[in-house]
Design a protein around this motif. Structure first.
Motif, PDB file in Angstrom:
ATOM      1  N   ASN A 171       0.858  -1.188   0.000  1.00 43.37           N
ATOM      2  CA  ASN A 171       0.000   0.000   0.000  1.00 43.37           C
ATOM      3  C   ASN A 171       0.892   1.235   0.000  1.00 43.37           C
ATOM      4  O   ASN A 171       2.104   1.158   0.203  1.00 43.37           O
ATOM      5  CB  ASN A 171      -0.958   0.002   1.197  1.00 43.37           C
ATOM      6  N   ASP A 172       0.293   2.387  -0.232  1.00 37.43           N
ATOM      7  CA  ASP A 172       1.062   3.622  -0.344  1.00 37.43           C
ATOM      8  C   ASP A 172       1.630   4.099   0.982  1.00 37.43           C
ATOM      9  O   ASP A 172       2.490   4.978   1.009  1.00 37.43           O
ATOM     10  CB  ASP A 172       0.185   4.722  -0.950  1.00 37.43           C
ATOM     11  N   ASP A 173       1.154   3.529   2.081  1.00 36.74           N
ATOM     12  CA  ASP A 173       1.604   3.972   3.400  1.00 36.74           C
ATOM     13  C   ASP A 173       2.924   3.337   3.824  1.00 36.74           C
ATOM     14  O   ASP A 173       3.601   3.846   4.718  1.00 36.74           O
ATOM     15  CB  ASP A 173       0.542   3.659   4.456  1.00 36.74           C
ATOM     16  N   ASP A 174       3.282   2.200   3.199  1.00 35.84           N
ATOM     17  CA  ASP A 174       4.446   1.433   3.626  1.00 35.84           C
ATOM     18  C   ASP A 174       5.470   1.267   2.511  1.00 35.84           C
ATOM     19  O   ASP A 174       5.162   1.434   1.335  1.00 35.84           O
ATOM     20  CB  ASP A 174       4.025   0.041   4.109  1.00 35.84           C
ATOM     21  N   ILE A 175       6.680   0.907   2.914  1.00 35.73           N
ATOM     22  CA  ILE A 175       7.717   0.499   1.990  1.00 35.73           C
ATOM     23  C   ILE A 175       8.214  -0.876   2.430  1.00 35.73           C
ATOM     24  O   ILE A 175       8.343  -1.144   3.629  1.00 35.73           O
ATOM     25  CB  ILE A 175       8.883   1.520   1.951  1.00 35.73           C
ATOM     26  N   HIS A 176       8.457  -1.768   1.473  1.00 30.48           N
ATOM     27  CA  HIS A 176       8.889  -3.131   1.765  1.00 30.48           C
ATOM     28  C   HIS A 176      10.344  -3.297   1.331  1.00 30.48           C
ATOM     29  O   HIS A 176      10.680  -3.050   0.172  1.00 30.48           O
ATOM     30  CB  HIS A 176       8.012  -4.149   1.020  1.00 30.48           C
ATOM     31  N   LEU A 177      11.198  -3.757   2.247  1.00 27.71           N
ATOM     32  CA  LEU A 177      12.617  -3.918   1.956  1.00 27.71           C
ATOM     33  C   LEU A 177      13.070  -5.363   2.138  1.00 27.71           C
ATOM     34  O   LEU A 177      12.625  -6.057   3.045  1.00 27.71           O
ATOM     35  CB  LEU A 177      13.465  -3.022   2.864  1.00 27.71           C
ATOM     36  N   ARG A 178      13.979  -5.765   1.273  1.00 25.96           N
ATOM     37  CA  ARG A 178      14.628  -7.072   1.340  1.00 25.96           C
ATOM     38  C   ARG A 178      16.126  -6.834   1.513  1.00 25.96           C
ATOM     39  O   ARG A 178      16.738  -6.146   0.703  1.00 25.96           O
ATOM     40  CB  ARG A 178      14.357  -7.870   0.065  1.00 25.96           C
TER      41      ARG A 178
END
Length: 244
Positions: A171-178
């Motif tokens: 969603n636009d509220d979060d950022i996902h990192l690997r």
């Protein structure tokens, strides 16, 4: 094992504080050429850099590959820059992990046993990243956490989150990192979900090379001041103390 619960989750929290020179050029080597991703990342840096101290509650799941068992726990974490932390499991049994940058203690009241280690011990590498991220690029390749190829994983709809490499819905509220460690031989990959507006981690998953996994959900962040005494530890009289 109690002395592994803390080290499997920790190291990412402050990752977003100082790393302004992040590159987004190579998707497979820890970067991604995506303007929206870069915009979110820079916003996370801006907001997270203001966090000199905070406390947060957590729910944790530890998956043991050997026993095929998932063990839940919950507790509270205190952080203060540049290098102080207290990670306390409250239930199902109390466990305390505390450092004031000078010394580090692990204490399990039920077992009447404590361990004293040097604050810069190798096993604390991820803890140090929590409060000092100057060397983050030295340790990790960073990329977007995306849904893995279904042909490369053995997951189904009933796979527990702690055992899954699939991120929650974007969603636009979060950022996902690997994050892929460059040198640590115990950690295989770490996944993080961060709220862009606040720069605070919402979820963290850690995958070890031996198949063990940890998942943490964070909630009730607080910026209320607390005493530095939370980072001090004095062994109770009569307990066994190992100095390593």
């Amino acid at each position: 094992m109690p002395n592994t619960k803390f080290f499997k989750f920790i190291f990412i929290f402050s990752f977003f504080f100082w790393n302004y020179s992040f590159s987004f050029a190579q998707k497979n080597e820890g970067t991604m050429n995506d303007q929206n991703f870069e915009k979110k990342y820079l916003e996370v840096l801006k907001t997270a850099s203001k966090q000199d101290f905070f406390s947060v509650k957590f729910k944790q799941e530890i998956y043991s590959s050997l026993r095929e068992k998932i063990s839940p726990s919950d507790g509270i974490l205190y952080i203060k820059k540049p290098a102080s932390f207290r990670f306390e499991i409250i239930s199902p049994r109390q466990e305390i992990y505390v450092s004031n940058s000078k010394n580090f203690w692990k204490y399990i009241p039920e077992l009447k046993h404590a361990q004293s280690l040097q604050a810069n011990a190798n096993e604390l590498a991820f803890v140090q990243l929590l409060t000092n991220l100057a060397n983050i690029k030295k340790f990790y390749n960073v990329s977007v956490w995306e849904k893995p190829d279904a042909q490369k994983i053995n997951e189904n709809i009933n796979t527990p989150y702690v055992k899954s490499d699939t991120p929650p819905p974007q969603n636009d509220d979060d950022i996902h990192l690997r994050l892929i460690p460059k040198e640590d031989k115990q950690q295989k990959v770490l996944y993080a979900v961060i709220q862009v507006k606040t720069g605070l981690i919402q979820e963290l998953r850690i995958v070890q090379t031996n198949g063990n996994r940890t998942r943490l959900l964070f909630n009730d962040y607080s910026s209320n001041k607390f005493s530095d005494e939370v980072f001090e530890f004095k062994p109770p009289q009569g307990i066994v103390v190992d100095k390593l």
